[in-house]
Motif scaffolding. Structure first.
Motif, PDB file in Angstrom:
ATOM      1  N   PRO A  61       0.836  -1.198   0.000  1.00  0.00           N
ATOM      2  CA  PRO A  61       0.000   0.000   0.000  1.00  0.00           C
ATOM      3  C   PRO A  61       0.878   1.258   0.000  1.00  0.00           C
ATOM      4  O   PRO A  61       1.761   1.409   0.840  1.00  0.00           O
ATOM      5  N   ARG A  62       0.653   2.128  -0.978  1.00  0.00           N
ATOM      6  CA  ARG A  62       1.459   3.337  -1.112  1.00  0.00           C
ATOM      7  C   ARG A  62       0.573   4.514  -1.488  1.00  0.00           C
ATOM      8  O   ARG A  62      -0.541   4.339  -1.951  1.00  0.00           O
ATOM      9  N   ALA A  63       1.107   5.695  -1.301  1.00  0.00           N
ATOM     10  CA  ALA A  63       0.430   6.931  -1.688  1.00  0.00           C
ATOM     11  C   ALA A  63       1.317   7.643  -2.712  1.00  0.00           C
ATOM     12  O   ALA A  63       2.145   8.485  -2.352  1.00  0.00           O
ATOM     13  N   PRO A  64       1.184   7.301  -4.000  1.00  0.00           N
ATOM     14  CA  PRO A  64       2.115   7.816  -5.009  1.00  0.00           C
ATOM     15  C   PRO A  64       2.160   9.336  -5.124  1.00  0.00           C
ATOM     16  O   PRO A  64       3.227   9.901  -5.361  1.00  0.00           O
ATOM     17  N   LYS A  65       1.029  10.000  -4.941  1.00  0.00           N
ATOM     18  CA  LYS A  65       1.037  11.465  -5.031  1.00  0.00           C
ATOM     19  C   LYS A  65       1.850  12.063  -3.895  1.00  0.00           C
ATOM     20  O   LYS A  65       2.609  13.012  -4.094  1.00  0.00           O
ATOM     21  N   LYS A  69       5.399  14.268  -4.285  1.00  0.00           N
ATOM     22  CA  LYS A  69       5.574  15.590  -3.671  1.00  0.00           C
ATOM     23  C   LYS A  69       6.731  15.590  -2.682  1.00  0.00           C
ATOM     24  O   LYS A  69       7.506  16.542  -2.616  1.00  0.00           O
ATOM     25  N   ALA A  70       6.862  14.518  -1.912  1.00  0.00           N
ATOM     26  CA  ALA A  70       7.951  14.428  -0.936  1.00  0.00           C
ATOM     27  C   ALA A  70       9.308  14.384  -1.636  1.00  0.00           C
ATOM     28  O   ALA A  70      10.253  15.063  -1.219  1.00  0.00           O
ATOM     29  N   MET A  71       9.404  13.607  -2.703  1.00  0.00           N
ATOM     30  CA  MET A  71      10.671  13.519  -3.435  1.00  0.00           C
ATOM     31  C   MET A  71      11.028  14.853  -4.090  1.00  0.00           C
ATOM     32  O   MET A  71      12.194  15.244  -4.118  1.00  0.00           O
ATOM     33  N   GLN A  72      10.021  15.564  -4.600  1.00  0.00           N
ATOM     34  CA  GLN A  72      10.273  16.879  -5.189  1.00  0.00           C
ATOM     35  C   GLN A  72      10.768  17.855  -4.125  1.00  0.00           C
ATOM     36  O   GLN A  72      11.707  18.622  -4.355  1.00  0.00           O
ATOM     37  N   ARG A  73      10.161  17.808  -2.957  1.00  0.00           N
ATOM     38  CA  ARG A  73      10.570  18.700  -1.863  1.00  0.00           C
ATOM     39  C   ARG A  73      11.996  18.387  -1.415  1.00  0.00           C
ATOM     40  O   ARG A  73      12.793  19.294  -1.189  1.00  0.00           O
ATOM     41  N   LEU A  74      12.313  17.106  -1.297  1.00  0.00           N
ATOM     42  CA  LEU A  74      13.669  16.720  -0.895  1.00  0.00           C
ATOM     43  C   LEU A  74      14.690  17.111  -1.953  1.00  0.00           C
ATOM     44  O   LEU A  74      15.797  17.546  -1.629  1.00  0.00           O
ATOM     45  N   SER A  75      14.319  16.977  -3.213  1.00  0.00           N
ATOM     46  CA  SER A  75      15.213  17.360  -4.298  1.00  0.00           C
ATOM     47  C   SER A  75      15.510  18.861  -4.263  1.00  0.00           C
ATOM     48  O   SER A  75      16.663  19.280  -4.421  1.00  0.00           O
TER      49      SER A  75
END
Length: 169
Positions: A61-65, A69-75
């Motif tokens: 179970p995952r929340a892709p959206k 968003k989290a990966m974009q923020r970390l980037s």
């Protein structure tokens, strides 16, 4: 956010100088290479706000959206750390090749950072950038146990890992 990211990257890496056990296990000092999704999960940035956000991907179970968003923020946060000179990207990640970027934490003195970077580049066979037409001394060949004709030759690059050769002219 910048402090948290740098702290978590550092806590996932080995210190310099490496102790004997770390050397024998092939550990690399001050390197983060687990990727932004792993970091987002570690920081709790991927928990869904509602059941509607959850999708089952690879039986998980995952929340892709939320993940995106989290990966974009970390980037974006990593770009700020890089601009501040606290981390350096040694190899860019590629979603197509399914590999993560390799980040060097430049949290030591300038001399220590150069020493760590040279050690890591040699171990990972990641060589410096060409120096804008200025040819410096050849980079050291890796000691990987291969006979010289079986190992690809390393191009001649600037001996300065930063790629700044203005002091050679």
């Amino acid at each position: 956010m910048q402090f948290t990211l740098l702290f978590k990257m550092a806590s996932d890496s080995f210190d310099w100088p490496l102790d004997e056990a770390a050397k024998n296990s092939g550990a690399l000092p001050r390197i983060y290479k687990r990727g932004w999704l792993a970091m987002a999960r570690k920081l709790g940035m991927t928990f869904p706000d509602s059941l509607d956000e959850i999708e089952v991907i690879d039986d998980e179970p995952r929340a892709p959206k939320k993940e995106l968003k989290a990966m974009q923020r970390l980037s974006l946060t990593a770009k700020k750390l890089e601009a501040a000179g606290l981390i350096k990207c040694l190899r860019k990640g590629s979603p197509q090749k399914r590999n993560n970027a390799i980040w060097l934490l430049t949290i030591g003195t300038p001399d220590e950072n150069r020493e760590v970077e040279a050690y890591v580049r040699q171990r990972l066979h990641i060589w410096g950038e060409p120096c804008g037409g200025t040819v410096g001394a050849p980079m050291p060949q890796p000691d990987d146990g291969l006979v010289s004709h079986a190992r690809p030759s390393v191009p001649t690059f600037c001996p300065h890992l930063s790629g700044n050769c203005s002091d050679l002219q």
